[in-house]
Design a protein around this motif. Structure first.
Motif, PDB file in Angstrom:
ATOM      1  N   ASP A 145      10.903   1.804 -10.713  1.00 39.70           N
ATOM      2  CA  ASP A 145      12.023   1.198  -9.988  1.00 39.70           C
ATOM      3  C   ASP A 145      12.170   1.777  -8.587  1.00 39.70           C
ATOM      4  O   ASP A 145      13.280   2.060  -8.108  1.00 39.70           O
ATOM      5  CB  ASP A 145      13.332   1.368 -10.769  1.00 39.70           C
ATOM      6  N   GLY A 146      11.045   1.997  -7.910  1.00 42.98           N
ATOM      7  CA  GLY A 146      11.080   2.488  -6.547  1.00 42.98           C
ATOM      8  C   GLY A 146      11.341   3.977  -6.421  1.00 42.98           C
ATOM      9  O   GLY A 146      11.473   4.494  -5.317  1.00 42.98           O
ATOM     10  N   THR A 147      11.402   4.682  -7.552  1.00 44.36           N
ATOM     11  CA  THR A 147      11.668   6.128  -7.536  1.00 44.36           C
ATOM     12  C   THR A 147      10.491   6.876  -8.141  1.00 44.36           C
ATOM     13  O   THR A 147       9.950   6.476  -9.172  1.00 44.36           O
ATOM     14  CB  THR A 147      12.941   6.453  -8.344  1.00 44.36           C
ATOM     15  N   CYS A 148      10.088   7.968  -7.493  1.00 45.49           N
ATOM     16  CA  CYS A 148       9.003   8.795  -8.003  1.00 45.49           C
ATOM     17  C   CYS A 148       9.555   9.818  -8.990  1.00 45.49           C
ATOM     18  O   CYS A 148      10.549  10.497  -8.693  1.00 45.49           O
ATOM     19  CB  CYS A 148       8.300   9.520  -6.846  1.00 45.49           C
ATOM     20  N   THR A 200       0.833  -1.210   0.000  1.00 47.52           N
ATOM     21  CA  THR A 200       0.000   0.000   0.000  1.00 47.52           C
ATOM     22  C   THR A 200       0.856   1.244   0.000  1.00 47.52           C
ATOM     23  O   THR A 200       0.612   2.205  -0.722  1.00 47.52           O
ATOM     24  CB  THR A 200      -0.919  -0.004   1.239  1.00 47.52           C
ATOM     25  N   THR A 201       1.914   1.165   0.822  1.00 51.18           N
ATOM     26  CA  THR A 201       2.813   2.329   0.900  1.00 51.18           C
ATOM     27  C   THR A 201       3.494   2.570  -0.435  1.00 51.18           C
ATOM     28  O   THR A 201       3.617   3.698  -0.901  1.00 51.18           O
ATOM     29  CB  THR A 201       3.869   2.096   1.992  1.00 51.18           C
ATOM     30  N   ALA A 247       2.854   5.859  -2.690  1.00 50.20           N
ATOM     31  CA  ALA A 247       4.021   6.630  -2.272  1.00 50.20           C
ATOM     32  C   ALA A 247       4.151   7.943  -3.026  1.00 50.20           C
ATOM     33  O   ALA A 247       4.537   8.955  -2.455  1.00 50.20           O
ATOM     34  CB  ALA A 247       5.285   5.793  -2.447  1.00 50.20           C
ATOM     35  N   CYS A 248       3.831   7.927  -4.333  1.00 53.85           N
ATOM     36  CA  CYS A 248       4.062   9.116  -5.158  1.00 53.85           C
ATOM     37  C   CYS A 248       2.852  10.050  -5.129  1.00 53.85           C
ATOM     38  O   CYS A 248       1.707   9.597  -5.088  1.00 53.85           O
ATOM     39  CB  CYS A 248       4.341   8.699  -6.611  1.00 53.85           C
ATOM     40  N   PRO A 249       3.082  11.363  -5.187  1.00 55.34           N
ATOM     41  CA  PRO A 249       1.976  12.320  -5.273  1.00 55.34           C
ATOM     42  C   PRO A 249       1.277  12.244  -6.622  1.00 55.34           C
ATOM     43  O   PRO A 249       1.692  11.494  -7.504  1.00 55.34           O
ATOM     44  CB  PRO A 249       2.668  13.677  -5.073  1.00 55.34           C
ATOM     45  N   PRO A 251      -0.888   9.038 -18.905  1.00 53.88           N
ATOM     46  CA  PRO A 251      -0.007   8.519 -17.849  1.00 53.88           C
ATOM     47  C   PRO A 251      -0.756   7.580 -16.915  1.00 53.88           C
ATOM     48  O   PRO A 251      -1.979   7.610 -16.828  1.00 53.88           O
ATOM     49  CB  PRO A 251       0.430   9.792 -17.114  1.00 53.88           C
ATOM     50  N   THR A 252       0.014   6.723 -16.220  1.00 54.14           N
ATOM     51  CA  THR A 252      -0.540   5.834 -15.199  1.00 54.14           C
ATOM     52  C   THR A 252       0.285   5.989 -13.930  1.00 54.14           C
ATOM     53  O   THR A 252       1.200   6.821 -13.880  1.00 54.14           O
ATOM     54  CB  THR A 252      -0.511   4.367 -15.663  1.00 54.14           C
TER      55      THR A 252
END
Length: 267
Positions: A117-120, A103-104, A108-110, A136-137
């Motif tokens: 790859d774990g980066t916003c 869930t986090t 995580a991203c706004p 976009p998704t």
């Protein structure tokens, strides 16, 4: 005697089971009594007492072992139950943590970013000269594409570009030889072609058609009874009618009568 020792050994084996203790003691007494003498009666009684004590001790020992076994089994069961509970709790905790982590990760991203790859990363924003080709998704960026150039002189814009679609250009319609352009094309509308009017048999073309105008058809003139047709009509000219000559009644006579296409002759 060897036979007696074997019987006692059997009795000891059978006495190990608490549920069959009384039955074994009865069988042992039945076997030993016929073989004993009066002298051995005391010994037998002593042996019986000893047996009773041994039996009591064995029973006590068996009871003790059973008592010991039961708490041990209970403890083992409790331990297993505790281990199972711990395992379930651990599994539940792991599931909860994994679910929380998922869930986090998802949230995580706004709103203006996506996860790769774990980066916003911030979404790409299309320019005024672009449109959005792919939306976009949560895990992919927006794809932008340049709007196509303005339509050529032989085309018109049939669909204007939007935030999510490109400009559409369509070739102008070309009128054929039996049509004229009834409405001129623009940068955003097509040419309108209309079929040319066809004159009827009693009509002539009083005005020729052009690329942008229709032909004009007019009814052919009909001569009256005191007229004759001096010039026949054509596809593009009218009939010409002239008045029939009237002879002087005092000085002339009609030498040739008039027709629809000829005049009267007076002599």
């Amino acid at each position: 005697p060897a036979a007696l020792s074997e019987e006692r050994w059997c009795c000891w084996r059978m006495a190990s089971s608490l549920s069959h203790l009384l039955l074994v003691l009865g069988l042992c007494v039945a076997v030993l009594l016929p073989q004993a003498t009066s002298q051995d009666t005391t010994t037998l009684m002593s042996t019986g007492a000893t047996t009773t004590l041994a039996t009591t001790a064995t029973t006590t020992l068996a009871s003790t072992e059973a008592t010991t076994t039961l708490p041990t089994a209970a403890a083992t069961t409790t331990l297993a139950s505790t281990a199972a509970t711990t395992t379930l709790s651990t599994t539940a905790a792991t599931t909860t943590l994994a679910s929380t982590a998922a869930t986090t990760t998802t949230a995580a991203c706004p709103e203006n970013q996506f996860l790769v790859d774990g980066t916003c990363r911030t979404y790409t924003f299309c320019l005024s000269s672009q449109f959005e080709l792919v939306a976009p998704t949560a895990t992919s960026d927006r794809v932008c594409k340049n709007v196509r150039a303005p339509c050529s002189n032989l085309q018109y814009q049939s669909a204007a570009p939007t935030l999510t679609s490109d400009r559409v250009c369509t070739n102008f319609t070309i009128c054929n030889s039996t049509q004229y352009q009834s409405r001129a094309p623009t940068t955003t509308s097509d040419r309108v072609c209309t079929a040319l009017t066809v004159c009827a048999d009693n009509q002539y073309q009083s005005k020729a058609a052009s690329l942008t105008s229709d032909r004009v058809c007019t009814n052919v003139t009909e001569c009256t009874s005191d007229q004759y047709q001096s010039t026949a009509p054509t596809a593009t000219t009218d009939r010409i009618c002239r008045s029939v000559t009237v002879c002087n009644s005092t000085t002339q006579y009609e030498s040739l009568a008039p027709t629809n296409t000829s005049n009267r002759v007076c002599t």
